[in-house]
Design a protein around this motif. Sequence first.
Motif, short mmCIF file in Angstrom:
data_model
loop_
_atom_site.label_atom_id
_atom_site.label_comp_id
_atom_site.label_asym_id
_atom_site.label_seq_id
_atom_site.Cartn_x
_atom_site.Cartn_y
_atom_site.Cartn_z
N GLN A 31 1.40 5.29 -7.99
CA GLN A 31 0.37 4.96 -6.99
C GLN A 31 0.98 4.90 -5.59
OE1 GLN A 31 -3.01 3.01 -9.75
NE2 GLN A 31 -1.90 1.54 -8.51
N ASP A 77 -5.76 -2.18 -5.65
CA ASP A 77 -4.82 -1.10 -5.35
C ASP A 77 -5.43 -0.13 -4.35
OD1 ASP A 77 -3.19 -2.22 -7.35
OD2 ASP A 77 -4.23 -1.06 -8.89
N PHE A 108 1.81 -3.43 -3.91
CA PHE A 108 0.68 -3.36 -4.83
C PHE A 108 1.16 -2.81 -6.17
CE2 PHE A 108 0.80 0.27 -1.92
CZ PHE A 108 0.87 1.34 -2.78
#
Length: 235
Positions: free
Chosen positions: A213, A158, A206
């Motif tokens: 995120q 990530d 991702f």
Amino acid sequence: LQLFMVQPTPLTSSMWLTGSNTTPRWAYVFLLADCNPHQPTYRGLLYNILSATWLLQQYKSRADVVVLVQMTSAGLVLPEESLLKELRIHIRYLPPPDHPPTFYELVMAKFHVLTMVEYSKIIFLDGDVLPLCNLDYLLELSTSGRLGDTVLHAMYEDPVNAGLFLITPQPNDDSLVQWNKSLTQQNRPPIDFRLWNGKVQSGWDFYCGDSDQGFLLYRSRVWKHRPSASIIVGS
């Protein structure tokens, strides 16, 4: 993880911002969401937050510790409030949802930190993160300008890890509004990013790229009013 376990050099008074007559007000913020006293599955996270706070206090952290608490319905309070208060933890209740929350709503509740402008710098930690040293050095490096107003780090596959990040709250922050518009209108621009090992990838597919995120990467790289940002990669 190894990067954040390194014991920092102790801060000295000479390391504060030049010309500043007041100590910056900092905070570590945790989120405790979906809390139901009748089904206390949240207690594992609660005990970790208590342990993390005790450790930060042993390491002489200068920052407040705040726990954002979101109960499952109105009228409920956390039965363990006294445990938090014994460690001088500040408790802030978020409005409970009026429907069963989605995963997106649960993980995005952490961005209440964007509204906490009474603090100059905030480190957010997920409830399962246990610091093994005093992380005030990140707050100091951001305050002095040696790191950006946002500090992120890549994690495995990530580009950023939403479980631990530093932000600088600012008034009238509309980054979350713009992020939600980009999702509904499907107009997020292409983006390149570096992983922990330095490998370059692109796109938004991702893990949690459509939630917390992805939002952190958007806010630090795409948002029109994006603050200065440091993204830590490599060893």
